[in-house]
Enzyme design. Sequence first.
Site, short mmCIF file in Angstrom:
data_model
loop_
_atom_site.label_atom_id
_atom_site.label_comp_id
_atom_site.label_asym_id
_atom_site.label_seq_id
_atom_site.Cartn_x
_atom_site.Cartn_y
_atom_site.Cartn_z
N ASP A 18 -15.80 -1.16 -7.64
CA ASP A 18 -15.36 0.11 -8.28
C ASP A 18 -15.07 0.19 -10.09
OD1 ASP A 18 -15.56 1.08 -5.82
OD2 ASP A 18 -13.41 1.01 -5.37
N CYS A 19 -14.57 -0.69 -10.24
CA CYS A 19 -14.52 -0.81 -11.93
C CYS A 19 -15.50 -1.52 -12.40
CB CYS A 19 -13.06 -1.50 -12.07
SG CYS A 19 -13.12 -3.29 -11.33
N TYR A 20 -16.38 -1.93 -11.81
CA TYR A 20 -17.59 -2.63 -12.73
C TYR A 20 -18.76 -2.27 -11.78
CZ TYR A 20 -14.22 -5.53 -15.42
OH TYR A 20 -13.16 -5.72 -16.31
#
Length: 392
Positions: free
Chosen positions: A142-144
Amino acid sequence: MKRHKVHKTLKEINERIKQGEAVVVTAEEMIDIVERHGDVEAARRIDVVTTGTFSPMCSSGAFLNFGHTSPKIRASRVWLNDVPAYGGIAAVDCYIGATEVVEGDPLNSVYPGEFNYGGGHVIQDLVSGNLIRLRAEGYGTDCYPLRKFEKNITLHDLRDAMLFNPRNAYQNYNCAVNMSDKTIHTYMGMLRPRMANANYATSGQLSPLFNDPYYRTIGIGTRIFLGGAQGFVAWPGTQHNPHVIRGKNGAPREGAGTIATIGNLKEMSPEWLVGASFLGYGVSLYVGIGIPIPILDEDMARYTAVKDEDLYAQIYDYGMDYPKGAAKSLGEVSYKELRSGSIDFKGRKISTAPLSSYYKAREICEILKEWIERGDFLLGEPQQLLPDGDLE
């Protein structure tokens, strides 16, 4: 506790360097000074002795941070010019090892393999300012979210680049021969059958740890010449072993101490970091290292005046004993004999060749001497000395 007739501190020597008053000589020059004046007078006259080595050092590599991409990627797999780098550190950090071989290399499937390119060559290309093809893959989070990234970069484009070598500057090393009936290819170079040649490493009397055999001045925080720039000793190197056979001069007669080193790759030079290919073996990196030895007392003056004729290497058979893990010394030989171009062993005259460059080691000694004399290089105060096993 032994009393010395001469006693100096690192702080006093650094003050003399700052004032342009320090007397600095190379390890070669120190030999003559001690012979002419004795160790006590030499200790009074000389403040620093410079040492050097230029040799393949496999346990070397670089931590690189190539900066966050947009969108961001968690780079779990990384390649630099198709050489795999270890990505299991953080999102955009990796470690490129000197002995990693380019992906797709036939290795030794066609023997002997040429090993034309690998991690050591990537490091040399980086410090040369050459373009490097960076490829990265991630599994997506989700963040990368990004899964693939590719870009041409130079060393300047990297956010951070540090040379970090787990094992450098071996205090002594083997003399390698081959007693088998076939030519073999090793990290000590090509060895012809039936002891037709002998290869050796280290720069002998110029080699840093030979000039401080009990590690009285070298430890964590010692400032050094590393790859053409200023670097530091970060820790005892892997395989550091002070508990070995030593001569009366304290010098080990086999492999002993090592250092882990660290420095800013962006400040380094391709003259002192050179990728190497070993036929039939693999790739490596030639590393230039120089260590200034402060002359704190007459013992240090005597240690830094060590000569090749008083330094010995053990002879090992790389044809049968060494690969079986059952290596035993066949005898020993002085570095003076090794550097002469041939040795007399078991009634035979055997030609010798070095892996290390004495010429380049001498050049490092001179460069380091100039840096110190100009006041551009102060001695680093070790926060903790290398383990010596209470040898003295």
